[in-house]
Design a protein around this motif. Sequence first.
Motif, PDB file in Angstrom:
ATOM      1  N   GLU A   1      52.134  80.073   0.938  1.00  0.00           N
ATOM      2  CA  GLU A   1      52.694  81.433   0.896  1.00  0.00           C
ATOM      3  C   GLU A   1      53.025  81.787  -0.541  1.00  0.00           C
ATOM      4  OE1 GLU A   1      55.864  82.576   3.728  1.00  0.00           O
ATOM      5  OE2 GLU A   1      55.774  80.476   4.354  1.00  0.00           O
ATOM      6  N   LYS A   2      52.770  83.033  -0.908  1.00  0.00           N
ATOM      7  CA  LYS A   2      53.176  83.524  -2.220  1.00  0.00           C
ATOM      8  C   LYS A   2      53.806  84.895  -2.021  1.00  0.00           C
ATOM      9  CE  LYS A   2      50.741  82.383  -5.748  1.00  0.00           C
ATOM     10  NZ  LYS A   2      49.723  82.296  -6.813  1.00  0.00           N
ATOM     11  N   TRP A   3      55.006  85.064  -2.571  1.00  0.00           N
ATOM     12  CA  TRP A   3      55.777  86.297  -2.433  1.00  0.00           C
ATOM     13  C   TRP A   3      56.156  86.818  -3.811  1.00  0.00           C
ATOM     14  CZ3 TRP A   3      56.274  88.364   2.345  1.00  0.00           C
ATOM     15  CH2 TRP A   3      55.979  87.525   3.426  1.00  0.00           C
ATOM     16  N   GLU A   4      56.272  88.131  -3.926  1.00  0.00           N
ATOM     17  CA  GLU A   4      56.658  88.740  -5.195  1.00  0.00           C
ATOM     18  C   GLU A   4      58.061  88.324  -5.624  1.00  0.00           C
ATOM     19  OE1 GLU A   4      56.142  92.956  -4.841  1.00  0.00           O
ATOM     20  OE2 GLU A   4      53.954  92.791  -4.896  1.00  0.00           O
ATOM     21  N   SER A   5      58.936  88.042  -4.630  1.00  0.00           N
ATOM     22  CA  SER A   5      60.317  87.680  -4.948  1.00  0.00           C
ATOM     23  C   SER A   5      60.934  86.882  -3.799  1.00  0.00           C
ATOM     24  CB  SER A   5      61.158  88.939  -5.180  1.00  0.00           C
ATOM     25  OG  SER A   5      61.241  89.685  -3.973  1.00  0.00           O
ATOM     26  N   ASP A   6      62.051  86.244  -4.100  1.00  0.00           N
ATOM     27  CA  ASP A   6      62.813  85.555  -3.050  1.00  0.00           C
ATOM     28  C   ASP A   6      63.262  86.549  -1.983  1.00  0.00           C
ATOM     29  OD1 ASP A   6      62.574  83.161  -4.442  1.00  0.00           O
ATOM     30  OD2 ASP A   6      64.593  83.235  -5.284  1.00  0.00           O
TER      31      ASP A   6
ATOM     32  N   VAL B   1      50.379  91.703   5.370  1.00  0.00           N
ATOM     33  CA  VAL B   1      50.601  93.134   5.106  1.00  0.00           C
ATOM     34  C   VAL B   1      52.074  93.472   4.883  1.00  0.00           C
ATOM     35  CG1 VAL B   1      48.505  93.848   6.321  1.00  0.00           C
ATOM     36  CG2 VAL B   1      50.674  93.746   7.577  1.00  0.00           C
ATOM     37  N   GLU B   2      52.934  92.477   4.908  1.00  0.00           N
ATOM     38  CA  GLU B   2      54.349  92.726   4.656  1.00  0.00           C
ATOM     39  C   GLU B   2      54.570  93.047   3.178  1.00  0.00           C
ATOM     40  OE1 GLU B   2      56.994  89.692   6.138  1.00  0.00           O
ATOM     41  OE2 GLU B   2      55.742  89.405   7.900  1.00  0.00           O
ATOM     42  N   PRO B   3      55.535  93.913   2.885  1.00  0.00           N
ATOM     43  CA  PRO B   3      55.840  94.221   1.486  1.00  0.00           C
ATOM     44  C   PRO B   3      56.197  92.956   0.706  1.00  0.00           C
ATOM     45  CG  PRO B   3      56.998  95.722   2.965  1.00  0.00           C
ATOM     46  CD  PRO B   3      56.384  94.649   3.818  1.00  0.00           C
ATOM     47  N   GLY B   4      55.582  92.803  -0.448  1.00  0.00           N
ATOM     48  CA  GLY B   4      55.885  91.665  -1.306  1.00  0.00           C
ATOM     49  C   GLY B   4      55.047  90.433  -1.054  1.00  0.00           C
ATOM     50  N   ASN B   5      54.222  90.437  -0.012  1.00  0.00           N
ATOM     51  CA  ASN B   5      53.382  89.271   0.250  1.00  0.00           C
ATOM     52  C   ASN B   5      52.163  89.301  -0.643  1.00  0.00           C
ATOM     53  OD1 ASN B   5      50.924  87.936   1.836  1.00  0.00           O
ATOM     54  ND2 ASN B   5      52.831  86.882   2.336  1.00  0.00           N
ATOM     55  N   MET B   6      51.898  88.172  -1.284  1.00  0.00           N
ATOM     56  CA  MET B   6      50.747  88.049  -2.170  1.00  0.00           C
ATOM     57  C   MET B   6      49.701  87.075  -1.616  1.00  0.00           C
ATOM     58  SD  MET B   6      52.962  87.871  -5.675  1.00  0.00           S
ATOM     59  CE  MET B   6      51.568  87.926  -6.787  1.00  0.00           C
ATOM     60  N   ARG B   7      50.141  86.158  -0.754  1.00  0.00           N
ATOM     61  CA  ARG B   7      49.214  85.194  -0.151  1.00  0.00           C
ATOM     62  C   ARG B   7      49.884  84.563   1.058  1.00  0.00           C
ATOM     63  NH1 ARG B   7      45.544  80.544  -3.017  1.00  0.00           N
ATOM     64  NH2 ARG B   7      44.478  79.988  -1.097  1.00  0.00           N
ATOM     65  N   TYR B   8      49.066  84.322   2.092  1.00  0.00           N
ATOM     66  CA  TYR B   8      49.559  83.685   3.307  1.00  0.00           C
ATOM     67  C   TYR B   8      48.347  83.055   3.982  1.00  0.00           C
ATOM     68  CZ  TYR B   8      52.743  83.066   7.270  1.00  0.00           C
ATOM     69  OH  TYR B   8      53.556  82.548   8.252  1.00  0.00           O
TER      70      TYR B   8
ATOM     71  N   MET C   1      58.497  85.436  -8.887  1.00  0.00           N
ATOM     72  CA  MET C   1      57.525  85.106  -7.866  1.00  0.00           C
ATOM     73  C   MET C   1      57.965  83.808  -7.181  1.00  0.00           C
ATOM     74  SD  MET C   1      53.415  84.306  -8.082  1.00  0.00           S
ATOM     75  CE  MET C   1      53.302  85.166  -9.584  1.00  0.00           C
ATOM     76  N   LEU C   2      57.705  83.733  -5.887  1.00  0.00           N
ATOM     77  CA  LEU C   2      58.035  82.557  -5.088  1.00  0.00           C
ATOM     78  C   LEU C   2      56.768  82.045  -4.425  1.00  0.00           C
ATOM     79  CD1 LEU C   2      60.068  80.627  -3.667  1.00  0.00           C
ATOM     80  CD2 LEU C   2      60.249  82.374  -1.870  1.00  0.00           C
ATOM     81  N   THR C   3      56.477  80.775  -4.636  1.00  0.00           N
ATOM     82  CA  THR C   3      55.357  80.114  -3.959  1.00  0.00           C
ATOM     83  C   THR C   3      55.938  79.029  -3.069  1.00  0.00           C
ATOM     84  OG1 THR C   3      53.872  80.530  -5.816  1.00  0.00           O
ATOM     85  CG2 THR C   3      53.229  78.789  -4.269  1.00  0.00           C
ATOM     86  N   MET C   4      55.422  78.960  -1.845  1.00  0.00           N
ATOM     87  CA  MET C   4      55.892  77.955  -0.892  1.00  0.00           C
ATOM     88  C   MET C   4      54.699  77.218  -0.292  1.00  0.00           C
ATOM     89  SD  MET C   4      58.743  80.273   1.082  1.00  0.00           S
ATOM     90  CE  MET C   4      59.094  79.016   2.270  1.00  0.00           C
ATOM     91  N   ILE C   5      54.849  75.908  -0.183  1.00  0.00           N
ATOM     92  CA  ILE C   5      53.909  75.095   0.577  1.00  0.00           C
ATOM     93  C   ILE C   5      54.684  74.585   1.777  1.00  0.00           C
ATOM     94  CG2 ILE C   5      52.382  73.102   0.634  1.00  0.00           C
ATOM     95  CD1 ILE C   5      52.229  73.311  -2.441  1.00  0.00           C
ATOM     96  N   VAL C   6      54.208  74.939   2.959  1.00  0.00           N
ATOM     97  CA  VAL C   6      54.881  74.549   4.197  1.00  0.00           C
ATOM     98  C   VAL C   6      53.982  73.550   4.924  1.00  0.00           C
ATOM     99  CG1 VAL C   6      55.901  75.360   6.350  1.00  0.00           C
ATOM    100  CG2 VAL C   6      55.914  76.842   4.320  1.00  0.00           C
ATOM    101  N   TYR C   7      54.542  72.399   5.244  1.00  0.00           N
ATOM    102  CA  TYR C   7      53.815  71.368   5.980  1.00  0.00           C
ATOM    103  C   TYR C   7      54.301  71.382   7.425  1.00  0.00           C
ATOM    104  CZ  TYR C   7      53.037  69.485   1.274  1.00  0.00           C
ATOM    105  OH  TYR C   7      52.701  69.322  -0.045  1.00  0.00           O
ATOM    106  N   TYR C   8      53.419  71.759   8.335  1.00  0.00           N
ATOM    107  CA  TYR C   8      53.739  71.692   9.752  1.00  0.00           C
ATOM    108  C   TYR C   8      53.181  70.384  10.293  1.00  0.00           C
ATOM    109  CZ  TYR C   8      54.675  76.701   9.449  1.00  0.00           C
ATOM    110  OH  TYR C   8      55.181  77.930   9.118  1.00  0.00           O
TER     111      TYR C   8
END
Length: 92
Positions: free
Chosen positions: A56-61, A33-40, A1-8
């Motif tokens: 953002e949270k994704w099932e994989s890189d 709704v993209e495949p592998g997206n868990m949170r946005y 799993m990949l979690t990202m925090i993006v600061y704009y």
Amino acid sequence: MLTMIVYYHCKDGQRDAFMAAVKMEKIAENSRVEPGNMRYDYFMPVDDANTVLLLEKWESDEAQKIHTATDNFKKLGEIKAKFVESVEIEKF
């Protein structure tokens, strides 16, 4: 799993315009709704009028990498070019 925090870090006074453009283009909805997206999800700090956080949270890189090749991601890049001064990304 990949979690990202993006600061704009938006250009001075442009945070609301940035978020309005993101909402108008349905960036979050399309990403969710993209495949592998868990949170946005976007958040706006109460003590920083020019910053937006994206969690953002994704099932994989690989799922996140595929996301970066979408038209939706390219639209976000165009929006960022207008309203964002800099971006920081933390990956977990």
